[in-house]
Design a protein around this motif. Structure first.
Motif, PDB file in Angstrom:
ATOM      1  N   ARG A   1       0.843  -1.198   0.000  1.00  0.00           N
ATOM      2  CA  ARG A   1       0.000   0.000   0.000  1.00  0.00           C
ATOM      3  C   ARG A   1       0.872   1.240   0.000  1.00  0.00           C
ATOM      4  NH1 ARG A   1      -5.503  -0.710   2.718  1.00  0.00           N
ATOM      5  NH2 ARG A   1      -5.342   1.512   2.403  1.00  0.00           N
ATOM      6  N   THR A   2       0.490   2.230  -0.788  1.00  0.00           N
ATOM      7  CA  THR A   2       1.234   3.475  -0.853  1.00  0.00           C
ATOM      8  C   THR A   2       1.083   4.250   0.444  1.00  0.00           C
ATOM      9  OG1 THR A   2       0.888   3.611  -3.230  1.00  0.00           O
ATOM     10  CG2 THR A   2       1.523   5.645  -2.120  1.00  0.00           C
ATOM     11  N   VAL A   3       2.216   4.611   1.043  1.00  0.00           N
ATOM     12  CA  VAL A   3       2.182   5.429   2.251  1.00  0.00           C
ATOM     13  C   VAL A   3       2.735   6.828   1.996  1.00  0.00           C
ATOM     14  CG1 VAL A   3       2.229   3.498   3.864  1.00  0.00           C
ATOM     15  CG2 VAL A   3       4.391   4.499   3.103  1.00  0.00           C
ATOM     16  N   LEU A   4       3.446   7.004   0.872  1.00  0.00           N
ATOM     17  CA  LEU A   4       4.004   8.302   0.540  1.00  0.00           C
ATOM     18  C   LEU A   4       4.282   8.350  -0.958  1.00  0.00           C
ATOM     19  CD1 LEU A   4       5.083  10.998   1.712  1.00  0.00           C
ATOM     20  CD2 LEU A   4       7.298   9.886   1.983  1.00  0.00           C
ATOM     21  N   ALA A   5       3.954   9.476  -1.572  1.00  0.00           N
ATOM     22  CA  ALA A   5       4.256   9.682  -2.995  1.00  0.00           C
ATOM     23  C   ALA A   5       5.011  10.992  -3.130  1.00  0.00           C
ATOM     24  CB  ALA A   5       2.974   9.726  -3.817  1.00  0.00           C
ATOM     25  N   SER A   6       6.027  10.997  -3.971  1.00  0.00           N
ATOM     26  CA  SER A   6       6.849  12.184  -4.152  1.00  0.00           C
ATOM     27  C   SER A   6       6.997  12.512  -5.627  1.00  0.00           C
ATOM     28  CB  SER A   6       8.245  11.946  -3.562  1.00  0.00           C
ATOM     29  OG  SER A   6       9.101  13.040  -3.850  1.00  0.00           O
ATOM     30  N   PRO A   7       6.949  13.797  -5.984  1.00  0.00           N
ATOM     31  CA  PRO A   7       7.329  14.174  -7.340  1.00  0.00           C
ATOM     32  C   PRO A   7       8.825  13.925  -7.487  1.00  0.00           C
ATOM     33  CG  PRO A   7       7.013  16.126  -5.997  1.00  0.00           C
ATOM     34  CD  PRO A   7       6.611  14.949  -5.150  1.00  0.00           C
ATOM     35  N   ILE A   8       9.259  13.645  -8.698  1.00  0.00           N
ATOM     36  CA  ILE A   8      10.679  13.376  -8.949  1.00  0.00           C
ATOM     37  C   ILE A   8      11.134  14.088 -10.212  1.00  0.00           C
ATOM     38  CG2 ILE A   8      10.633  11.127  -7.817  1.00  0.00           C
ATOM     39  CD1 ILE A   8      10.755   9.913 -10.754  1.00  0.00           C
ATOM     40  N   SER A   9      12.422  14.101 -10.425  1.00  0.00           N
ATOM     41  CA  SER A   9      13.033  14.454 -11.703  1.00  0.00           C
ATOM     42  C   SER A   9      14.038  13.346 -11.981  1.00  0.00           C
ATOM     43  CB  SER A   9      13.731  15.813 -11.634  1.00  0.00           C
ATOM     44  OG  SER A   9      14.324  16.119 -12.896  1.00  0.00           O
ATOM     45  N   SER A  10      13.725  12.522 -12.979  1.00  0.00           N
ATOM     46  CA  SER A  10      14.593  11.382 -13.308  1.00  0.00           C
ATOM     47  C   SER A  10      15.562  11.770 -14.421  1.00  0.00           C
ATOM     48  CB  SER A  10      13.736  10.177 -13.723  1.00  0.00           C
ATOM     49  OG  SER A  10      13.029  10.467 -14.917  1.00  0.00           O
ATOM     50  N   GLY A  11      16.246  10.768 -14.968  1.00  0.00           N
ATOM     51  CA  GLY A  11      17.261  11.007 -15.985  1.00  0.00           C
ATOM     52  C   GLY A  11      16.700  11.536 -17.292  1.00  0.00           C
ATOM     53  N   ARG A  12      17.361  12.539 -17.825  1.00  0.00           N
ATOM     54  CA  ARG A  12      16.963  13.123 -19.110  1.00  0.00           C
ATOM     55  C   ARG A  12      17.483  12.255 -20.247  1.00  0.00           C
ATOM     56  NH1 ARG A  12      21.176  17.416 -17.549  1.00  0.00           N
ATOM     57  NH2 ARG A  12      23.003  16.826 -18.759  1.00  0.00           N
ATOM     58  N   TYR A  13      17.029  12.546 -21.458  1.00  0.00           N
ATOM     59  CA  TYR A  13      17.484  11.780 -22.616  1.00  0.00           C
ATOM     60  C   TYR A  13      18.997  11.916 -22.759  1.00  0.00           C
ATOM     61  CZ  TYR A  13      12.951  10.236 -23.910  1.00  0.00           C
ATOM     62  OH  TYR A  13      11.752   9.575 -23.886  1.00  0.00           O
ATOM     63  N   GLY A  14      19.641  10.804 -23.011  1.00  0.00           N
ATOM     64  CA  GLY A  14      21.093  10.729 -23.038  1.00  0.00           C
ATOM     65  C   GLY A  14      21.643  10.241 -21.700  1.00  0.00           C
ATOM     66  N   HIS A  15      20.823  10.344 -20.648  1.00  0.00           N
ATOM     67  CA  HIS A  15      21.199   9.899 -19.301  1.00  0.00           C
ATOM     68  C   HIS A  15      19.982   9.258 -18.623  1.00  0.00           C
ATOM     69  CE1 HIS A  15      25.042  12.086 -19.299  1.00  0.00           C
ATOM     70  NE2 HIS A  15      24.394  13.051 -19.910  1.00  0.00           N
ATOM     71  N   LEU A  16      19.226   8.461 -19.353  1.00  0.00           N
ATOM     72  CA  LEU A  16      17.975   7.908 -18.831  1.00  0.00           C
ATOM     73  C   LEU A  16      18.189   7.045 -17.589  1.00  0.00           C
ATOM     74  CD1 LEU A  16      16.167   6.920 -22.144  1.00  0.00           C
ATOM     75  CD2 LEU A  16      15.653   8.855 -20.643  1.00  0.00           C
ATOM     76  N   THR A  17      17.254   7.122 -16.670  1.00  0.00           N
ATOM     77  CA  THR A  17      17.249   6.259 -15.490  1.00  0.00           C
ATOM     78  C   THR A  17      16.914   4.844 -15.946  1.00  0.00           C
ATOM     79  OG1 THR A  17      16.475   8.123 -14.153  1.00  0.00           O
ATOM     80  CG2 THR A  17      16.209   5.911 -13.210  1.00  0.00           C
ATOM     81  N   SER A  18      17.675   3.863 -15.500  1.00  0.00           N
ATOM     82  CA  SER A  18      17.452   2.468 -15.892  1.00  0.00           C
ATOM     83  C   SER A  18      16.149   1.950 -15.311  1.00  0.00           C
ATOM     84  CB  SER A  18      18.600   1.582 -15.394  1.00  0.00           C
ATOM     85  OG  SER A  18      19.808   1.993 -15.971  1.00  0.00           O
ATOM     86  N   THR A  19      15.424   1.164 -16.119  1.00  0.00           N
ATOM     87  CA  THR A  19      14.213   0.517 -15.631  1.00  0.00           C
ATOM     88  C   THR A  19      14.548  -0.911 -15.214  1.00  0.00           C
ATOM     89  OG1 THR A  19      13.599  -0.158 -17.872  1.00  0.00           O
ATOM     90  CG2 THR A  19      12.669   1.912 -17.064  1.00  0.00           C
ATOM     91  N   GLY A  20      13.715  -1.464 -14.338  1.00  0.00           N
ATOM     92  CA  GLY A  20      13.909  -2.839 -13.894  1.00  0.00           C
ATOM     93  C   GLY A  20      13.674  -2.979 -12.408  1.00  0.00           C
ATOM     94  N   SER A  21      14.036  -4.141 -11.895  1.00  0.00           N
ATOM     95  CA  SER A  21      13.904  -4.442 -10.474  1.00  0.00           C
ATOM     96  C   SER A  21      15.278  -4.421  -9.829  1.00  0.00           C
ATOM     97  CB  SER A  21      13.264  -5.820 -10.282  1.00  0.00           C
ATOM     98  OG  SER A  21      11.951  -5.809 -10.800  1.00  0.00           O
ATOM     99  N   PHE A  22      15.412  -3.616  -8.797  1.00  0.00           N
ATOM    100  CA  PHE A  22      16.690  -3.417  -8.128  1.00  0.00           C
ATOM    101  C   PHE A  22      16.490  -3.508  -6.623  1.00  0.00           C
ATOM    102  CE2 PHE A  22      16.359  -0.623 -11.902  1.00  0.00           C
ATOM    103  CZ  PHE A  22      17.303  -1.234 -12.709  1.00  0.00           C
ATOM    104  N   LYS A  23      17.559  -3.259  -5.888  1.00  0.00           N
ATOM    105  CA  LYS A  23      17.506  -3.167  -4.429  1.00  0.00           C
ATOM    106  C   LYS A  23      18.400  -2.010  -4.004  1.00  0.00           C
ATOM    107  CE  LYS A  23      16.739  -8.037  -3.620  1.00  0.00           C
ATOM    108  NZ  LYS A  23      15.812  -8.405  -2.595  1.00  0.00           N
ATOM    109  N   ILE A  24      18.070  -1.407  -2.888  1.00  0.00           N
ATOM    110  CA  ILE A  24      18.947  -0.373  -2.332  1.00  0.00           C
ATOM    111  C   ILE A  24      20.272  -1.051  -1.979  1.00  0.00           C
ATOM    112  CG2 ILE A  24      19.318   1.258  -0.425  1.00  0.00           C
ATOM    113  CD1 ILE A  24      17.049   2.160  -2.241  1.00  0.00           C
ATOM    114  N   ILE A  25      21.373  -0.520  -2.534  1.00  0.00           N
ATOM    115  CA  ILE A  25      22.676  -1.128  -2.285  1.00  0.00           C
ATOM    116  C   ILE A  25      23.593  -0.247  -1.431  1.00  0.00           C
ATOM    117  CG2 ILE A  25      22.678  -2.700  -4.246  1.00  0.00           C
ATOM    118  CD1 ILE A  25      24.192  -0.664  -5.878  1.00  0.00           C
TER     119      ILE A  25
END
Length: 194
Positions: free
Chosen positions: A31-55
């Motif tokens: 269940r969503t407990v918090l939602a935040s606006p973001i600014s992700s990677g722009r074209y040429g530096h796109l944020t990777s999609t997929g399943s990850f973990k905090i490292i």
């Protein structure tokens, strides 16, 4: 026994990042407990999609690759500089601050930063500082992070026409109205980072 219960509660915390809507969601028990606006990677530096973990988590992180170049008097001469750019005599490269950094893939992570209203980073997921603090304190190393969607092609999010995402078809859980573009829960009660 208390320790096991605390670990169990933490194991149910996850993060979902919707690149198309430029939103990050903190979930507990699905269940969503918090939602935040973001600014992700722009074209040429796109944020990777997929399943990850905090490292990695670091409160006072600075970029090793990006920042600004200032002259001998401290005046900014290159606002969006790479670490390998030449620096004029007497000047210096100042790494970009990335406070409340939560690395989840390669150099990509979530952190406090400037949100111009569109995808503008070098791949990281920027969020307002109060939300970065809340996410930082809610996640642990190992917390699952899912990044999905497609970075909007327009510059300003308010001017974009969103196409239907494959995540909203067929009764998928992302079709839930709480993931719509107008969803924004009230800020968490003070102090939000606890």
């Amino acid at each position: 026994m208390f320790f096991c219960a605390a670990v169990s509660v933490r194991a149910d915390t996850s993060v979902e990042i919707d690149l198309g809507q430029q939103r990050a969601y903190l979930l507990r028990d699905g269940r969503t407990v918090l939602a935040s606006p973001i600014s992700s990677g722009r074209y040429g530096h796109l944020t990777s999609t997929g399943s990850f973990k905090i490292i990695e988590k670091e409160t006072n992180h600075h970029s090793s690759m990006y920042g600004k170049i200032v002259d001998a008097y401290g005046n900014t001469i290159v606002a969006d500089a790479d670490a390998d750019m030449s620096v004029p005599r007497g000047g210096k490269f100042i790494p970009a601050p990335m406070h409340y950094f939560m690395r989840f893939h390669g150099a990509d992570g979530m952190h406090a930063g400037y949100l111009p209203g569109y995808a503008a980073s070098h791949g990281c997921v920027r969020m307002p500082e109060q939300y970065a603090i809340a996410f930082f304190n809610a996640v642990e190393v190992g917390t699952p992070v899912t990044v999905f969607g497609r970075t909007p092609s327009g510059r300003y999010l308010g001017q974009l026409q969103y196409q239907q995402s494959p995540y909203t078809r067929g009764g998928n859980r992302f079709a839930d109205p709480r993931f719509g573009p107008r969803f924004m829960p009230p800020p968490p009660p003070f102090p939000w980072w606890r």
